[in-house]
Design a protein around this motif. Structure first.
Motif, PDB file in Angstrom:
ATOM      1  N   MET A   1       0.851  -1.168   0.000  1.00 44.06           N
ATOM      2  CA  MET A   1       0.000   0.000   0.000  1.00 44.06           C
ATOM      3  C   MET A   1       0.901   1.237   0.000  1.00 44.06           C
ATOM      4  N   LYS A   2       0.577   2.169  -0.894  1.00 43.02           N
ATOM      5  CA  LYS A   2       1.333   3.416  -0.984  1.00 43.02           C
ATOM      6  C   LYS A   2       0.658   4.482  -0.119  1.00 43.02           C
ATOM      7  N   ALA A   3       1.369   5.584   0.058  1.00 40.70           N
ATOM      8  CA  ALA A   3       0.848   6.680   0.876  1.00 40.70           C
ATOM      9  C   ALA A   3      -0.464   7.207   0.305  1.00 40.70           C
ATOM     10  N   LYS A   4      -0.564   7.271  -1.010  1.00 38.86           N
ATOM     11  CA  LYS A   4      -1.792   7.748  -1.648  1.00 38.86           C
ATOM     12  C   LYS A   4      -2.964   6.825  -1.323  1.00 38.86           C
ATOM     13  N   ASP A   5      -2.703   5.527  -1.301  1.00 39.86           N
ATOM     14  CA  ASP A   5      -3.760   4.584  -0.948  1.00 39.86           C
ATOM     15  C   ASP A   5      -4.216   4.768   0.497  1.00 39.86           C
ATOM     16  N   LEU A   6      -3.263   5.028   1.372  1.00 40.56           N
ATOM     17  CA  LEU A   6      -3.602   5.259   2.772  1.00 40.56           C
ATOM     18  C   LEU A   6      -4.474   6.505   2.924  1.00 40.56           C
ATOM     19  N   PHE A   7      -4.105   7.586   2.246  1.00 39.50           N
ATOM     20  CA  PHE A   7      -4.914   8.802   2.307  1.00 39.50           C
ATOM     21  C   PHE A   7      -6.288   8.580   1.679  1.00 39.50           C
ATOM     22  N   THR A   8      -6.354   7.790   0.630  1.00 34.28           N
ATOM     23  CA  THR A   8      -7.643   7.479   0.013  1.00 34.28           C
ATOM     24  C   THR A   8      -8.552   6.777   1.008  1.00 34.28           C
ATOM     25  N   ASN A  70      -9.134  11.288  -5.151  1.00 34.59           N
ATOM     26  CA  ASN A  70      -7.864  11.573  -5.837  1.00 34.59           C
ATOM     27  C   ASN A  70      -7.705  13.060  -6.123  1.00 34.59           C
ATOM     28  N   PHE A  71      -8.803  13.732  -6.462  1.00 34.41           N
ATOM     29  CA  PHE A  71      -8.780  15.174  -6.686  1.00 34.41           C
ATOM     30  C   PHE A  71      -8.363  15.902  -5.404  1.00 34.41           C
ATOM     31  N   LEU A  72      -8.951  15.501  -4.271  1.00 32.80           N
ATOM     32  CA  LEU A  72      -8.599  16.126  -2.991  1.00 32.80           C
ATOM     33  C   LEU A  72      -7.142  15.878  -2.627  1.00 32.80           C
ATOM     34  N   ILE A  73      -6.687  14.661  -2.840  1.00 31.80           N
ATOM     35  CA  ILE A  73      -5.297  14.328  -2.513  1.00 31.80           C
ATOM     36  C   ILE A  73      -4.339  15.179  -3.334  1.00 31.80           C
ATOM     37  N   SER A  74      -4.655  15.358  -4.619  1.00 33.21           N
ATOM     38  CA  SER A  74      -3.759  16.162  -5.460  1.00 33.21           C
ATOM     39  C   SER A  74      -3.848  17.646  -5.129  1.00 33.21           C
ATOM     40  N   LYS A  75      -5.053  18.162  -4.859  1.00 34.84           N
ATOM     41  CA  LYS A  75      -5.206  19.595  -4.570  1.00 34.84           C
ATOM     42  C   LYS A  75      -4.651  19.977  -3.204  1.00 34.84           C
ATOM     43  N   LEU A  76      -4.759  19.090  -2.239  1.00 29.20           N
ATOM     44  CA  LEU A  76      -4.238  19.378  -0.899  1.00 29.20           C
ATOM     45  C   LEU A  76      -2.774  18.985  -0.747  1.00 29.20           C
ATOM     46  N   ASN A  77      -2.193  18.424  -1.818  1.00 34.56           N
ATOM     47  CA  ASN A  77      -0.788  17.993  -1.813  1.00 34.56           C
ATOM     48  C   ASN A  77      -0.481  17.090  -0.623  1.00 34.56           C
ATOM     49  N   LEU A  78      -1.344  16.121  -0.384  1.00 36.50           N
ATOM     50  CA  LEU A  78      -1.188  15.253   0.770  1.00 36.50           C
ATOM     51  C   LEU A  78       0.001  14.312   0.642  1.00 36.50           C
ATOM     52  N   THR A  79       0.342  13.936  -0.581  1.00 32.75           N
ATOM     53  CA  THR A  79       1.449  12.992  -0.748  1.00 32.75           C
ATOM     54  C   THR A  79       2.751  13.682  -1.130  1.00 32.75           C
ATOM     55  N   THR A  80       2.775  14.996  -1.123  1.00 28.79           N
ATOM     56  CA  THR A  80       3.991  15.721  -1.431  1.00 28.79           C
ATOM     57  C   THR A  80       5.034  15.443  -0.349  1.00 28.79           C
ATOM     58  N   GLY A  81       6.202  15.063  -0.772  1.00 29.09           N
ATOM     59  CA  GLY A  81       7.275  14.783   0.160  1.00 29.09           C
ATOM     60  C   GLY A  81       7.278  13.357   0.682  1.00 29.09           C
ATOM     61  N   LEU A  82       6.234  12.612   0.378  1.00 28.20           N
ATOM     62  CA  LEU A  82       6.198  11.212   0.786  1.00 28.20           C
ATOM     63  C   LEU A  82       6.651  10.355  -0.386  1.00 28.20           C
ATOM     64  N   SER A  83       7.335   9.294  -0.101  1.00 26.26           N
ATOM     65  CA  SER A  83       7.856   8.448  -1.169  1.00 26.26           C
ATOM     66  C   SER A  83       6.737   7.661  -1.827  1.00 26.26           C
ATOM     67  N   GLU A  84       6.973   7.248  -3.061  1.00 26.11           N
ATOM     68  CA  GLU A  84       6.011   6.441  -3.800  1.00 26.11           C
ATOM     69  C   GLU A  84       6.211   4.945  -3.546  1.00 26.11           C
ATOM     70  N   LEU A  85       7.161   4.619  -2.704  1.00 22.40           N
ATOM     71  CA  LEU A  85       7.395   3.226  -2.366  1.00 22.40           C
ATOM     72  C   LEU A  85       6.238   2.713  -1.530  1.00 22.40           C
ATOM     73  N   PRO A  86       5.964   1.427  -1.631  1.00 28.71           N
ATOM     74  CA  PRO A  86       4.891   0.868  -0.797  1.00 28.71           C
ATOM     75  C   PRO A  86       5.185   1.063   0.686  1.00 28.71           C
ATOM     76  N   LEU A  87       4.127   1.368   1.441  1.00 30.90           N
ATOM     77  CA  LEU A  87       4.277   1.564   2.876  1.00 30.90           C
ATOM     78  C   LEU A  87       4.498   0.223   3.554  1.00 30.90           C
ATOM     79  N   THR A  88       5.433   0.192   4.430  1.00 34.81           N
ATOM     80  CA  THR A  88       5.705  -0.997   5.223  1.00 34.81           C
ATOM     81  C   THR A  88       5.676  -0.607   6.690  1.00 34.81           C
TER      82      THR A  88
END
Length: 178
Positions: A1-8, A70-88
């Protein structure tokens, strides 16, 4: 699971939770519609419009959280600075702090914006009817100020997440040295 998935997942959970606010916003609309027929139409019209706006605001928030995540995540820059690697399990401490600050900011905003709108509405009702109903009493602005402060704090959390995380990290490093 990536950070974007967690925020979703988190945003969708908030959206599901806020469905209750839509359900609690419907009775005031019905009450104000009834008042429109029974009481002075000018006063009831404003209350009816405000109730519709509150219902629409709640509905829009739930719609965005559930269907435009996904629109909210991109507009609020929630994943900015977080890696795209899967969360462990081995997340870096600063990433956990970033997620916690973002979640806190979102929670504060989600719960304080409707309260601020409601308090401003009560203030407007007081101003418009103070002479006829309340006389020379003054209005207690504490609720409006508290609501405004909560909104500002939520915005500051979202806007200054990196600064807050750096401050927490700085304090953590300083405590380790001592």
């Amino acid at each position: 699971m990536k950070a974007k998935d967690l925020f979703t997942i988190i945003l969708k959970i908030f959206g599901i939770y806020l469905i209750k606010d839509i359900l609690t916003a419907i009775p005031p609309v019905l009450k104000n519609f009834y008042q429109f027929l029974e009481v002075d139409p000018d006063i009831a019209l404003f209350s009816l419009i405000f109730s519709f706006v509150a219902l629409a605001l709640h509905s829009a928030i739930v719609y965005l959280l559930l269907f435009k995540t996904n629109f909210l995540i991109s507009k609020l820059n929630l994943t900015t600075g977080l890696s795209e690697l899967p969360l462990t399990i081995n997340l870096h401490r600063s990433q956990i702090y970033t997620i916690a600050v973002l979640i806190s900011g979102i929670l504060i905003l989600v719960f304080s914006i409707p309260v601020l709108v409601k308090d401003l509405y009560w203030w407007y009702e007081y101003i418009s009817s103070r002479d006829t109903m309340f006389g020379a009493q003054s209005y207690d602005y504490s609720r409006v100020l508290i609501s405004m402060t909560e909104v500002i704090i939520g915005l500051l959390f979202l806007g200054n997440q990196r600064s807050l995380v750096n401050y927490i990290e700085y304090k953590k490093r300083k405590a380790k040295k001592d």
